[in-house]
Design a protein around this motif. Structure first.
Motif, PDB file in Angstrom:
ATOM      1  N   ARG A  57      -0.901   4.416 -14.069  1.00 32.63           N
ATOM      2  CA  ARG A  57      -1.267   2.996 -13.924  1.00 32.63           C
ATOM      3  C   ARG A  57      -2.485   3.065 -13.325  1.00 32.63           C
ATOM      4  O   ARG A  57      -2.977   3.543 -12.205  1.00 32.63           O
ATOM      5  CB  ARG A  57      -0.188   2.330 -12.863  1.00 32.63           C
TER       6      ARG A  57
ATOM      7  N   SER B 121      -2.918  -1.724  -9.203  1.00 28.07           N
ATOM      8  CA  SER B 121      -2.208  -1.362  -8.094  1.00 28.07           C
ATOM      9  C   SER B 121      -3.068  -2.062  -6.854  1.00 28.07           C
ATOM     10  O   SER B 121      -2.063  -2.780  -5.809  1.00 28.07           O
ATOM     11  CB  SER B 121      -1.994  -0.041  -7.512  1.00 28.07           C
TER      12      SER B 121
ATOM     13  N   SER C 271      -1.477  -4.788  -4.428  1.00 26.30           N
ATOM     14  CA  SER C 271      -1.360  -4.878  -2.894  1.00 26.30           C
ATOM     15  C   SER C 271      -1.913  -5.757  -2.275  1.00 26.30           C
ATOM     16  O   SER C 271      -1.337  -6.338  -1.189  1.00 26.30           O
ATOM     17  CB  SER C 271      -1.985  -3.552  -2.420  1.00 26.30           C
TER      18      SER C 271
END
Length: 194
Positions: free
Chosen positions: A166, A171, A175
């Motif tokens: 990924r 990410s 987050s």
């Protein structure tokens, strides 16, 4: 006699560039003297020791990073400010890993007393967090959460610690979504450690 043209500012700039290129731990007074084509002793009229040189890198980097974050968050609030702040933080750290490492050094209060960068960094962080309705001690707690999250992520990214397929940027964005949700729903009541 000190070579003409060498100033504290030029030393700090050269040391910061060297830190980005070879790593903060490899920045030494000897290496910097070689860069300028002078003997080590020539530099000691500008910096007392290696610690002072590295502190100067940290102060320079703090000011640069804070200026970027300030420009990114200007006129923004809430999630927009959080994302702009975080992206500017991460972009600076990835582009300047040696300088960024210097900003993580533990500095004595007297070393940062005259630093606009460190002071303004705290002001920007607290200003962004106040838009979420936070007050002390929650401002400090949330500020520590953000710093540890941003630093942890960047540190792992710089070390190649994210090996899964990924994309890291996806990410990172998720987050930040999670941090925004947490800040909007910050737990009520001060935790006193008991």
């Amino acid at each position: 006699m000190v070579r003409a043209g060498i100033t504290v500012a030029r030393l700090a700039e050269a040391a910061a560039a060297m830190a980005d290129e070879v790593g903060l731990d490899k920045v030494t007074v000897s290496a910097l003297a070689r860069h300028f084509g002078v003997k080590d002793a020539s530099l000691y009229s500008h910096v007392r020791n290696l610690r002072e040189l590295r502190v100067r890198i940290a102060l320079l980097a703090s000011e640069e990073m804070t200026e970027r974050i300030a420009a990114a968050v200007a006129g923004r609030a809430g999630k927009d400010a959080l994302v702009a702040f975080a992206d500017a933080y991460r972009d600076y750290a990835l582009a300047h890993p040696g300088r960024y490492a210097a900003t993580q050094m533990q500095l004595a209060p007297e070393e940062v007393a005259d630093s606009a960068g460190f002071r303004r960094s705290v002001e920007l962080t607290y200003g962004m967090l106040r838009a979420y309705g936070l007050a002390e001690p929650d401002l400090t707690d949330a500020g520590r959460l953000l710093r540890s999250t941003f630093h942890g992520y960047v540190h792992l990214e710089l070390a190649g610690g994210f090996g899964y397929a990924r994309p890291v940027a996806q990410s990172w964005a998720r987050s930040l979504d999670a941090l925004h949700q947490l800040l909007e729903n910050w737990p009520s009541g001060a935790f006193n450690g008991e």
